[in-house]
Design a protein around this motif. Structure first.
Motif, PDB file in Angstrom:
ATOM      1  N   SER A   1       0.946  -1.352  -0.274  1.00 48.18           N
ATOM      2  CA  SER A   1       0.203  -0.003  -0.526  1.00 48.18           C
ATOM      3  C   SER A   1       1.079   1.329   0.219  1.00 48.18           C
ATOM      4  CB  SER A   1      -0.775  -0.015   1.156  1.00 48.18           C
ATOM      5  OG  SER A   1      -0.464   0.267   2.515  1.00 48.18           O
ATOM      6  N   GLY A   2       2.356   1.247   0.508  1.00 50.03           N
ATOM      7  CA  GLY A   2       2.915   2.432   0.854  1.00 50.03           C
ATOM      8  C   GLY A   2       3.477   2.613  -0.523  1.00 50.03           C
ATOM      9  N   PRO A   3       3.907   1.957  -1.869  1.00 44.73           N
ATOM     10  CA  PRO A   3       3.999   2.984  -2.855  1.00 44.73           C
ATOM     11  C   PRO A   3       3.055   3.809  -3.371  1.00 44.73           C
ATOM     12  CG  PRO A   3       4.969   0.983  -2.905  1.00 44.73           C
ATOM     13  CD  PRO A   3       4.236   1.316  -1.730  1.00 44.73           C
ATOM     14  N   ARG A   4       2.048   3.092  -3.230  1.00 38.15           N
ATOM     15  CA  ARG A   4       0.274   4.078  -3.724  1.00 38.15           C
ATOM     16  C   ARG A   4       0.253   5.496  -3.669  1.00 38.15           C
ATOM     17  NH1 ARG A   4      -5.362   2.567  -5.314  1.00 38.15           N
ATOM     18  NH2 ARG A   4      -6.864   4.481  -4.448  1.00 38.15           N
ATOM     19  N   CYS A   5       0.728   5.305  -1.906  1.00 40.56           N
ATOM     20  CA  CYS A   5      -0.038   6.657  -1.098  1.00 40.56           C
ATOM     21  C   CYS A   5       1.408   7.476  -0.983  1.00 40.56           C
ATOM     22  CB  CYS A   5      -0.645   6.358   0.354  1.00 40.56           C
ATOM     23  SG  CYS A   5      -1.925   5.419   0.378  1.00 40.56           S
ATOM     24  N   PHE A   6       2.591   7.356  -1.237  1.00 38.00           N
ATOM     25  CA  PHE A   6       3.678   7.720  -0.839  1.00 38.00           C
ATOM     26  C   PHE A   6       4.700   7.763  -1.540  1.00 38.00           C
ATOM     27  CE2 PHE A   6       2.220   6.214   3.264  1.00 38.00           C
ATOM     28  CZ  PHE A   6       1.547   7.727   3.696  1.00 38.00           C
ATOM     29  N   ASP A   7       4.732   7.281  -3.195  1.00 36.04           N
ATOM     30  CA  ASP A   7       5.201   6.967  -4.291  1.00 36.04           C
ATOM     31  C   ASP A   7       6.290   6.006  -4.159  1.00 36.04           C
ATOM     32  OD1 ASP A   7       6.713   7.384  -6.666  1.00 36.04           O
ATOM     33  OD2 ASP A   7       6.901   9.258  -6.225  1.00 36.04           O
TER      34      ASP A   7
ATOM     35  N   TRP B   1      -8.190  -3.472  -5.122  1.00 35.79           N
ATOM     36  CA  TRP B   1      -8.501  -1.922  -4.837  1.00 35.79           C
ATOM     37  C   TRP B   1      -7.457  -1.084  -4.558  1.00 35.79           C
ATOM     38  CZ3 TRP B   1      -9.506  -5.715  -0.884  1.00 35.79           C
ATOM     39  CH2 TRP B   1      -8.797  -5.908  -0.133  1.00 35.79           C
ATOM     40  N   LEU B   2      -5.954  -1.520  -4.082  1.00 37.89           N
ATOM     41  CA  LEU B   2      -4.532  -0.796  -4.419  1.00 37.89           C
ATOM     42  C   LEU B   2      -4.232  -0.669  -6.137  1.00 37.89           C
ATOM     43  CD1 LEU B   2      -2.910  -2.546  -1.840  1.00 37.89           C
ATOM     44  CD2 LEU B   2      -4.289   0.122  -1.823  1.00 37.89           C
ATOM     45  N   LEU B   3      -4.728  -0.863  -6.959  1.00 33.93           N
ATOM     46  CA  LEU B   3      -4.372  -1.213  -8.407  1.00 33.93           C
ATOM     47  C   LEU B   3      -4.602   0.108  -8.811  1.00 33.93           C
ATOM     48  CD1 LEU B   3      -3.193  -4.906  -8.604  1.00 33.93           C
ATOM     49  CD2 LEU B   3      -2.033  -3.498  -7.656  1.00 33.93           C
ATOM     50  N   ASP B   4      -4.052   0.755  -9.353  1.00 35.49           N
ATOM     51  CA  ASP B   4      -5.189   1.478 -10.838  1.00 35.49           C
ATOM     52  C   ASP B   4      -3.654   2.090 -11.450  1.00 35.49           C
ATOM     53  OD1 ASP B   4      -3.360   3.693  -9.135  1.00 35.49           O
ATOM     54  OD2 ASP B   4      -4.804   5.238  -9.215  1.00 35.49           O
TER      55      ASP B   4
ATOM     56  N   LEU C   1       0.657 -11.004  -2.055  1.00 36.26           N
ATOM     57  CA  LEU C   1       1.785 -11.382  -2.328  1.00 36.26           C
ATOM     58  C   LEU C   1       1.962 -10.684  -3.304  1.00 36.26           C
ATOM     59  CD1 LEU C   1       4.592 -11.871  -2.096  1.00 36.26           C
ATOM     60  CD2 LEU C   1       4.380 -13.686  -1.925  1.00 36.26           C
ATOM     61  N   VAL C   2       0.454 -11.521  -4.233  1.00 36.52           N
ATOM     62  CA  VAL C   2       0.450 -11.477  -6.131  1.00 36.52           C
ATOM     63  C   VAL C   2       0.231  -9.894  -5.779  1.00 36.52           C
ATOM     64  CG1 VAL C   2      -1.357 -11.649  -8.072  1.00 36.52           C
ATOM     65  CG2 VAL C   2      -0.892 -13.466  -5.919  1.00 36.52           C
ATOM     66  N   THR C   3      -0.777  -9.109  -5.168  1.00 34.61           N
ATOM     67  CA  THR C   3      -0.890  -7.486  -5.293  1.00 34.61           C
ATOM     68  C   THR C   3       0.905  -7.657  -4.986  1.00 34.61           C
ATOM     69  OG1 THR C   3      -3.446  -7.570  -4.097  1.00 34.61           O
ATOM     70  CG2 THR C   3      -1.967  -5.517  -4.177  1.00 34.61           C
ATOM     71  N   ALA C   4       1.274  -7.373  -4.668  1.00 30.34           N
ATOM     72  CA  ALA C   4       2.589  -6.941  -4.128  1.00 30.34           C
ATOM     73  C   ALA C   4       3.499  -6.695  -5.396  1.00 30.34           C
ATOM     74  CB  ALA C   4       3.331  -7.133  -3.498  1.00 30.34           C
ATOM     75  N   VAL C   5       3.097  -7.690  -6.081  1.00 32.51           N
ATOM     76  CA  VAL C   5       3.375  -8.071  -7.548  1.00 32.51           C
ATOM     77  C   VAL C   5       3.423  -6.356  -8.446  1.00 32.51           C
ATOM     78  CG1 VAL C   5       4.106  -9.077  -9.451  1.00 32.51           C
ATOM     79  CG2 VAL C   5       4.800 -10.630  -7.088  1.00 32.51           C
ATOM     80  N   PHE C   6       2.294  -6.945  -8.240  1.00 33.61           N
ATOM     81  CA  PHE C   6       1.064  -5.845  -9.812  1.00 33.61           C
ATOM     82  C   PHE C   6       2.241  -4.575  -9.288  1.00 33.61           C
ATOM     83  CE2 PHE C   6      -2.434  -8.906  -9.698  1.00 33.61           C
ATOM     84  CZ  PHE C   6      -2.153  -9.347 -11.379  1.00 33.61           C
ATOM     85  N   VAL C   7       2.561  -3.923  -7.764  1.00 38.18           N
ATOM     86  CA  VAL C   7       2.387  -3.129  -7.768  1.00 38.18           C
ATOM     87  C   VAL C   7       3.905  -2.550  -7.921  1.00 38.18           C
ATOM     88  CG1 VAL C   7       3.388  -1.677  -5.859  1.00 38.18           C
ATOM     89  CG2 VAL C   7       1.187  -2.966  -5.197  1.00 38.18           C
TER      90      VAL C   7
ATOM     91  N   GLN D   1      -8.678  -0.308 -14.418  1.00 39.11           N
ATOM     92  CA  GLN D   1      -7.779  -0.703 -13.489  1.00 39.11           C
ATOM     93  C   GLN D   1      -8.885  -2.017 -12.059  1.00 39.11           C
ATOM     94  OE1 GLN D   1      -5.418  -0.657 -13.626  1.00 39.11           O
ATOM     95  NE2 GLN D   1      -4.643   0.523 -15.873  1.00 39.11           N
ATOM     96  N   PRO D   2      -7.900  -2.693 -11.487  1.00 41.12           N
ATOM     97  CA  PRO D   2      -8.799  -3.309 -10.548  1.00 41.12           C
ATOM     98  C   PRO D   2      -9.186  -2.665  -9.521  1.00 41.12           C
ATOM     99  CG  PRO D   2      -6.184  -4.616 -11.369  1.00 41.12           C
ATOM    100  CD  PRO D   2      -6.669  -3.213 -11.944  1.00 41.12           C
ATOM    101  N   GLU D   3      -9.264  -1.325  -9.347  1.00 45.26           N
ATOM    102  CA  GLU D   3      -9.371  -0.376  -8.536  1.00 45.26           C
ATOM    103  C   GLU D   3     -10.817   0.232  -8.680  1.00 45.26           C
ATOM    104  OE1 GLU D   3      -8.128   3.376  -6.560  1.00 45.26           O
ATOM    105  OE2 GLU D   3      -7.835   3.099  -8.384  1.00 45.26           O
ATOM    106  N   HIS D   4     -11.331  -0.427  -9.903  1.00 48.35           N
ATOM    107  CA  HIS D   4     -12.271   0.179 -10.028  1.00 48.35           C
ATOM    108  C   HIS D   4     -13.067  -0.918 -11.146  1.00 48.35           C
ATOM    109  CE1 HIS D   4     -10.787   4.517  -9.942  1.00 48.35           C
ATOM    110  NE2 HIS D   4      -9.457   3.923 -10.665  1.00 48.35           N
TER     111      HIS D   4
END
Length: 323
Positions: free
Chosen positions: A73-79, A243-246, A108-114, A225-228
Motif C-alpha cells: 500500500s505504501g507506494p500507492r500513497c507515498f510513491d 483495490w490498491l491497483l490503478d 503477495l500477488v498484489t505486491a507484484v503488480f505494485v 483497472q482492478p481498483e475500479h
C-alpha cells in the motif's frame, strides 16, 4: 534468431519450481537495514526488525503481514521507495517457502503488480519473469491443493466452490493467479497456458474459470483497472489488495500526471482471445454446467449457483465472441 519461449502449463500436482524459487532467493539477499512501516504520524517509525532473522519460519505472522501490507500500500500513497522494493524482492521467495504461505498469497500477488508496474519488467534479470510465473504463478497447482486424502491435509487456498449465495468463487486466489499469469506471460505462451487450464478435469475448477473470464472482461475490454472494477456480486473476481491497483505509482488520485499502465497488455488480450476462440465454445460450457449440477452445492444455494454459471456463460460468449 530469437529462441522459442518454453511452454507454460498449469498441471495439478506440479506446483512451484524449486530451481526457480532458489534463483529468486539468490537474486535478493537480505537487505542490510530493516524495513519500516508506511503509515505513521509523529514519534518514532516502527521497524520490522524480526524479519532480519535468517529463518523465515521464525518470523512473526503479524509482523510479516504488517510488512507486506506496508510495501504493497505504501507506494500507492507515498510513491516509490527503494526500501520497499528491496524488501519485496527479499520477501517474495521466502514467503513462498513458509508453511503458511497461503495466508499471504493474494496480497503477495498484489505486491507484484505494485512493484512490477510496467509489465515489460525493465531492469529485471531476463529470467525473473519466468521464475515468477514458475513459483508464485504455479502455487495453485501445488499437490496439496488437489489432494482429497484427508480434509485436514487439503490446502484450502484453492476453493472454486464456496458456501455463499453464489457458490462459485472465481475471486481470491484463483483470480489473483489468473491475473498474474495473463499479465506477465509472453503472448506466444498464452495459448499453451489456456489449453492446460481448460484441460484440468475438475467441474468446479472449470466453472470457476468461466466465471472468472466473465468477471475479467472489464479489465480486458473496457480498460478498467482492478481498483475500479464494478462487477455484480455473481461475477466478483476481487482478491486481497486489488483495490490498491490503478496502474500508476503513486495513485493517480494523488498525482494525475503519474504514468499509467494498462492492467493487461493488448498483445496478451489478443492472444487470449485467439486461444479461447479456438478452444472454447458454448457446447463445451454447457457440458461443464451439467457437471456442475452434480457437484456438492448446498441445496439452498443450488438454484442461484447454477444461474450464476449460466449468466457467466452468456457474458463469455458475448464478450469473447465465442460460437
Amino acid at each position: 534468431m530469437p529462441s522459442t519461449p518454453q511452454a507454460y502449463r498449469w498441471i495439478p500436482g506440479q506446483g512451484p519450481d524449486a530451481g526457480a524459487l532458489q534463483r529468486l532467493r539468490e537474486r535478493a539477499p537480505r537487505p542490510k537495514k530493516p524495513m519500516g512501516e508506511a503509515w505513521f504520524m509523529g514519534g518514532e517509525r516502527a521497524m520490522y526488525t524480526g524479519l532480519m532473522q535468517p529463518d523465515p519460519q521464525a518470523w512473526s505472522r503479524r509482523e510479516l503481514d504488517d510488512a507486506l501490507d506496508a510495501l504493497t500500500s505504501g507506494p500507492r500513497c507515498f510513491d516509490h521507495s527503494d526500501e520497499w522494493s528491496e524488501w519485496f524482492d527479499f520477501l517474495l521467495p521466502r514467503i513462498l517457502e513458509r508453511a503458511d504461505d497461503g495466508d499471504s498469497y493474494e496480497l503477495l500477488v498484489t505486491a507484484v503488480f505494485v512493484h512490477c508496474l510496467d509489465p515489460a519488467l525493465p531492469g529485471r534479470d531476463p529470467r525473473f519473469r519466468r521464475d515468477l510465473l514458475d513459483t508464485l504463478g504455479r502455487r495453485l497447482m501445488a499437490p496439496a491443493c488437489w489432494s482429497d486424502a484427508h480434509p485436514d491435509d487439503h490446502d484450502r487456498l484453492l476453493r472454486p466452490l464456496g458456501s455463499g449465495f453464489y457458490a462459485i468463487d472465481p475471486g481470491h486466489a484463483i483470480s489473483a493467479a489468473c491475473c498474474l499469469v495473463l499479465r506477465y506471460l509472453d503472448e506466444e505462451s498464452i495459448d499453451g497456458w489456456i489449453a492446460s487450464v481448460l484441460t484440468i478435469d475438475d467441474a468446479a475448477w472449470r466453472c470457476a474459470f468461466v466465471v472468472w473470464l466473465a468477471g475479467a472482461a472489464p479489465l480486458l475490454f473496457d480498460g478498467q483497472q482492478p481498483e475500479h472494477m464494478h462487477n455484480p456480486t455473481y461475477l466478483d473476481i476481487g482478491w486481497d489488495g486489488h483495490w490498491l491497483l490503478d496502474g500508476s505509482i503513486p495513485s493517480r488520485t494523488l498525482d494525475p500526471n503519474a504514468p499509467q499502465f494498462a492492467f493487461f497488455g493488448d498483445a496478451q488480450r489478443q492472444a487470449l482471445l485467439a486461444s479461447l476462440q479456438q478452444r472454447l465454445d458454448l457446447a463445451t460450457m454447457l457440458r461443464w454446467g451439467e457437471a456442475l449440477a452434480e457437484c456438492p452445492i448446498p441445496e439452498c444455494d443450488r438454484t442461484t449457483t447454477l444461474w450464476q454459471y449460466d449468466a457467466a456463460v452468456l457474458v463469455v460468449i458475448e464478450r469473447y465472441d465465442l460460437s
